[in-house]
Design a protein around this motif. Structure first.
Motif, PDB file in Angstrom:
ATOM      1  N   TRP A 105      32.188  27.699  38.137  1.00 25.76           N
ATOM      2  CA  TRP A 105      32.492  29.100  37.800  1.00 25.76           C
ATOM      3  C   TRP A 105      33.528  29.677  38.771  1.00 25.76           C
ATOM      4  CZ3 TRP A 105      30.448  31.042  33.402  1.00 25.76           C
ATOM      5  CH2 TRP A 105      29.291  30.443  32.891  1.00 25.76           C
ATOM      6  N   VAL A 106      34.392  30.550  38.278  1.00 28.24           N
ATOM      7  CA  VAL A 106      35.295  31.273  39.184  1.00 28.24           C
ATOM      8  C   VAL A 106      35.265  32.762  38.872  1.00 28.24           C
ATOM      9  CG1 VAL A 106      36.933  29.445  39.827  1.00 28.24           C
ATOM     10  CG2 VAL A 106      37.217  30.632  37.663  1.00 28.24           C
ATOM     11  N   GLU A 107      35.296  33.544  39.944  1.00 26.11           N
ATOM     12  CA  GLU A 107      35.201  34.988  39.766  1.00 26.11           C
ATOM     13  C   GLU A 107      36.558  35.535  39.330  1.00 26.11           C
ATOM     14  OE1 GLU A 107      34.109  37.099  43.370  1.00 26.11           O
ATOM     15  OE2 GLU A 107      35.217  38.791  42.535  1.00 26.11           O
ATOM     16  N   ILE A 108      36.572  36.434  38.328  1.00 25.66           N
ATOM     17  CA  ILE A 108      37.882  36.998  37.969  1.00 25.66           C
ATOM     18  C   ILE A 108      37.955  38.518  38.000  1.00 25.66           C
ATOM     19  CG2 ILE A 108      38.696  34.990  36.644  1.00 25.66           C
ATOM     20  CD1 ILE A 108      38.398  36.836  34.150  1.00 25.66           C
ATOM     21  N   LEU A 109      36.835  39.211  37.946  1.00 25.87           N
ATOM     22  CA  LEU A 109      36.979  40.675  37.974  1.00 25.87           C
ATOM     23  C   LEU A 109      35.689  41.389  38.351  1.00 25.87           C
ATOM     24  CD1 LEU A 109      35.547  41.732  35.114  1.00 25.87           C
ATOM     25  CD2 LEU A 109      37.702  41.037  34.145  1.00 25.87           C
ATOM     26  N   GLY A 110      35.848  42.677  38.651  1.00 29.95           N
ATOM     27  CA  GLY A 110      34.717  43.557  38.897  1.00 29.95           C
ATOM     28  C   GLY A 110      34.625  44.551  37.748  1.00 29.95           C
TER      29      GLY A 110
ATOM     30  N   VAL B   3      27.476  64.328  28.380  1.00 31.07           N
ATOM     31  CA  VAL B   3      27.972  64.076  27.029  1.00 31.07           C
ATOM     32  C   VAL B   3      28.618  62.690  26.919  1.00 31.07           C
ATOM     33  CG1 VAL B   3      29.506  64.951  25.201  1.00 31.07           C
ATOM     34  CG2 VAL B   3      28.440  66.555  26.832  1.00 31.07           C
ATOM     35  N   TYR B   4      29.327  62.328  27.982  1.00 33.12           N
ATOM     36  CA  TYR B   4      30.138  61.102  27.894  1.00 33.12           C
ATOM     37  C   TYR B   4      29.654  59.992  28.818  1.00 33.12           C
ATOM     38  CZ  TYR B   4      33.410  63.926  25.264  1.00 33.12           C
ATOM     39  OH  TYR B   4      33.978  64.725  24.317  1.00 33.12           O
ATOM     40  N   LYS B   5      29.944  58.763  28.384  1.00 36.62           N
ATOM     41  CA  LYS B   5      29.679  57.588  29.215  1.00 36.62           C
ATOM     42  C   LYS B   5      30.928  56.722  29.221  1.00 36.62           C
ATOM     43  CE  LYS B   5      25.310  56.504  27.486  1.00 36.62           C
ATOM     44  NZ  LYS B   5      24.307  55.488  27.370  1.00 36.62           N
ATOM     45  N   GLY B   6      30.964  55.781  30.121  1.00 35.29           N
ATOM     46  CA  GLY B   6      32.161  54.944  30.128  1.00 35.29           C
ATOM     47  C   GLY B   6      31.928  53.626  30.831  1.00 35.29           C
ATOM     48  N   TYR B   7      32.825  52.700  30.576  1.00 34.04           N
ATOM     49  CA  TYR B   7      32.826  51.483  31.388  1.00 34.04           C
ATOM     50  C   TYR B   7      34.193  51.308  32.024  1.00 34.04           C
ATOM     51  CZ  TYR B   7      34.934  48.876  27.374  1.00 34.04           C
ATOM     52  OH  TYR B   7      35.731  48.443  26.353  1.00 34.04           O
ATOM     53  N   ALA B   8      34.224  50.515  33.090  1.00 31.96           N
ATOM     54  CA  ALA B   8      35.498  50.273  33.777  1.00 31.96           C
ATOM     55  C   ALA B   8      35.505  48.843  34.277  1.00 31.96           C
ATOM     56  CB  ALA B   8      35.658  51.242  34.941  1.00 31.96           C
ATOM     57  N   PHE B   9      36.692  48.330  34.472  1.00 32.20           N
ATOM     58  CA  PHE B   9      36.811  47.001  35.077  1.00 32.20           C
ATOM     59  C   PHE B   9      38.136  46.927  35.831  1.00 32.20           C
ATOM     60  CE2 PHE B   9      38.231  46.874  30.650  1.00 32.20           C
ATOM     61  CZ  PHE B   9      39.512  46.356  30.755  1.00 32.20           C
ATOM     62  N   GLY B  10      38.199  46.006  36.768  1.00 33.08           N
ATOM     63  CA  GLY B  10      39.440  45.845  37.523  1.00 33.08           C
ATOM     64  C   GLY B  10      39.619  44.382  37.882  1.00 33.08           C
ATOM     65  N   MET B  11      40.855  43.888  37.651  1.00 34.02           N
ATOM     66  CA  MET B  11      41.090  42.458  37.945  1.00 34.02           C
ATOM     67  C   MET B  11      42.384  42.287  38.735  1.00 34.02           C
ATOM     68  SD  MET B  11      42.164  41.167  34.170  1.00 34.02           S
ATOM     69  CE  MET B  11      41.144  42.295  33.241  1.00 34.02           C
ATOM     70  N   GLY B  12      42.441  41.200  39.481  1.00 31.07           N
ATOM     71  CA  GLY B  12      43.641  40.896  40.256  1.00 31.07           C
ATOM     72  C   GLY B  12      44.578  40.007  39.446  1.00 31.07           C
ATOM     73  N   VAL B  13      45.843  40.429  39.344  1.00 34.06           N
ATOM     74  CA  VAL B  13      46.801  39.654  38.530  1.00 34.06           C
ATOM     75  C   VAL B  13      47.101  38.312  39.208  1.00 34.06           C
ATOM     76  CG1 VAL B  13      49.074  39.674  37.425  1.00 34.06           C
ATOM     77  CG2 VAL B  13      47.794  41.802  37.660  1.00 34.06           C
ATOM     78  N   GLU B  14      47.180  38.317  40.545  1.00 40.76           N
ATOM     79  CA  GLU B  14      47.438  37.067  41.271  1.00 40.76           C
ATOM     80  C   GLU B  14      46.328  36.055  41.000  1.00 40.76           C
ATOM     81  OE1 GLU B  14      48.255  39.944  42.373  1.00 40.76           O
ATOM     82  OE2 GLU B  14      50.105  39.861  43.511  1.00 40.76           O
ATOM     83  N   ARG B  15      45.105  36.557  40.997  1.00 42.74           N
ATOM     84  CA  ARG B  15      43.939  35.693  40.781  1.00 42.74           C
ATOM     85  C   ARG B  15      44.028  34.992  39.413  1.00 42.74           C
ATOM     86  NH1 ARG B  15      40.197  32.972  43.079  1.00 42.74           N
ATOM     87  NH2 ARG B  15      38.218  32.835  41.975  1.00 42.74           N
TER      88      ARG B  15
END
Ligand code: DAH
Length: 340
Positions: free
Chosen positions: A276-281, A299-311
């Motif tokens: 396995w390799v980690e790619i994002l949070g 009223v509102y909910k959301g999701y978020a993610f962030g990834m490294g382009v170099e990775r």
């Protein structure tokens, strides 16, 4: 009379022009041939009074030489031109023009943008020199959170409140300030951290942030979008797994691994034999973040993610040394010719 004629002709010499052989010949005929102007003046010269002969004779000679020189100069220029035409073969195949290549990080960034835009995400942008509020406070970082530390963050001298953004999560805050949900954006950009430069770390790198806010958003939606992304990016057989993690701006938070695309999950040195390799949070946007940025968390909910382009680029192309990305060595960049 004769003197004036000679002088006015002398004034004309510098401006004489000939575009081709034909024009050159008519110049010769006009000025230098037997019936040309110079010879005509020679005829007139015979009648000049003896005491004026010396002075006018000199002038006449000057004119003759100037015309001759000019004629030779134009003759040479025309010859070069004609020669050019002769060697111009319009049927010849063109020289191969060396084309540049897109930078590998741009190739991968564009691919990420492409995948998410097909999933309905639009693009958002924000400044690299950012204030503390957008980078940290609005993202629910406590006052004494270690990420605010000088060891990680570049501060702008004499402005303790202004930093080089350490992550693209700051753009989340910028977007929420102005947009009304539903919000569905990705934010690619450069980020900075005060790291010693080595094969595995750099003081700047690139991230793509994702944010989705609406009334009924669940962790399942997040997982499905990330699975789709992983399969589009790394191939249809790619598996994902989510491990619990912590980020100040998401609750719950997770880190996502993909099955190692180098060994196919069997285990290799790249995935440290785990498969396995980690790619994002990622995670569900913390209600504190929604409220801090003017969106009602009831009223509102959301999701978020962030990834490294170099990775991601390393995983796709197995670039072992991060420094290659910013050295502009054409031997390295040319390797990506086919991926353009
Ligand atoms: N900002 C995090 C970092 O720089 C990455 C990240 C993790 C972004 C989780 C997110 C997220 O939006 O939900 O490491």
């Amino acid at each position: 009379m004769l003197t004036e004629k000679i002088e006015s002709l002398l004034g004309e010499v510098a401006g004489l022009q000939a575009a081709d052989e034909k024009e050159l010949e008519s110049l010769r005929l006009k000025y230098l041939s037997k019936k040309g102007i110079v010879n005509e003046l020679m005829g007139e010269f015979r009648n000049v009074a003896p005491e004026q002969k010396r002075e006018i004779g000199m002038k006449l000679n000057t004119l003759k030489t100037a015309l001759q020189d000019k004629f030779n100069e134009l003759k040479q220029a025309v010859a070069v031109k004609e020669d050019d035409h002769a060697s111009l073969d319009l049927t010849r195949t063109p020289y191969p023009t060396p084309l540049g290549t897109r930078h590998p990080l741009s190739i991968v960034k564009n691919e990420i943008i492409d995948i998410f835009s097909r999933l309905g995400f639009s693009m958002a942008d924000g400044p690299e020199v950012e204030d503390d509020w957008h980078v940290f406070s609005s993202m629910n970082f406590a006052e004494d959170h270690p990420a605010r530390d000088m060891q990680d963050t570049f501060f702008v001298e004499q402005h303790p409140d202004i930093v080089l953004r350490t992550h693209t999560s700051s753009v989340q805050s910028r977007v929420m300030e102005h947009a009304e949900p539903p919000i569905r954006v990705i934010c690619p950009g450069r980020v900075y951290r005060n790291e010693a430069i080595s094969a595995r770390a750099h003081c700047f790198f690139h991230q793509v942030e994702g944010l989705y806010i609406d009334k009924d958003v669940s962790f399942t939606d997040l997982k499905q979008v990330l699975l789709t992304f992983a399969r589009e990016m790394f191939g249809a057989d790619t598996k994902i797994r989510l491990r619990p993690s912590y980020f100040p701006f998401t609750e719950p938070s997770a880190e996502m691994d993909i099955s190692c695309n180098i060994c196919g999950g069997k285990g290799c040195s790249f995935c440290k034999h785990t498969g396995w390799v980690e790619i994002l949070g990622c995670g569900m946007v913390d209600p504190n973040v929604l409220d801090a940025n003017g969106i009602d968390s009831k009223v509102y909910k959301g999701y978020a993610f962030g990834m490294g382009v170099e990775r991601i680029t390393n995983l796709k192309y197995q670039v072992k040394d991060l420094r290659l990305f910013s050295e502009n060595d054409v031997r390295f960049l040319d390797e990506f010719m086919a991926a353009n």
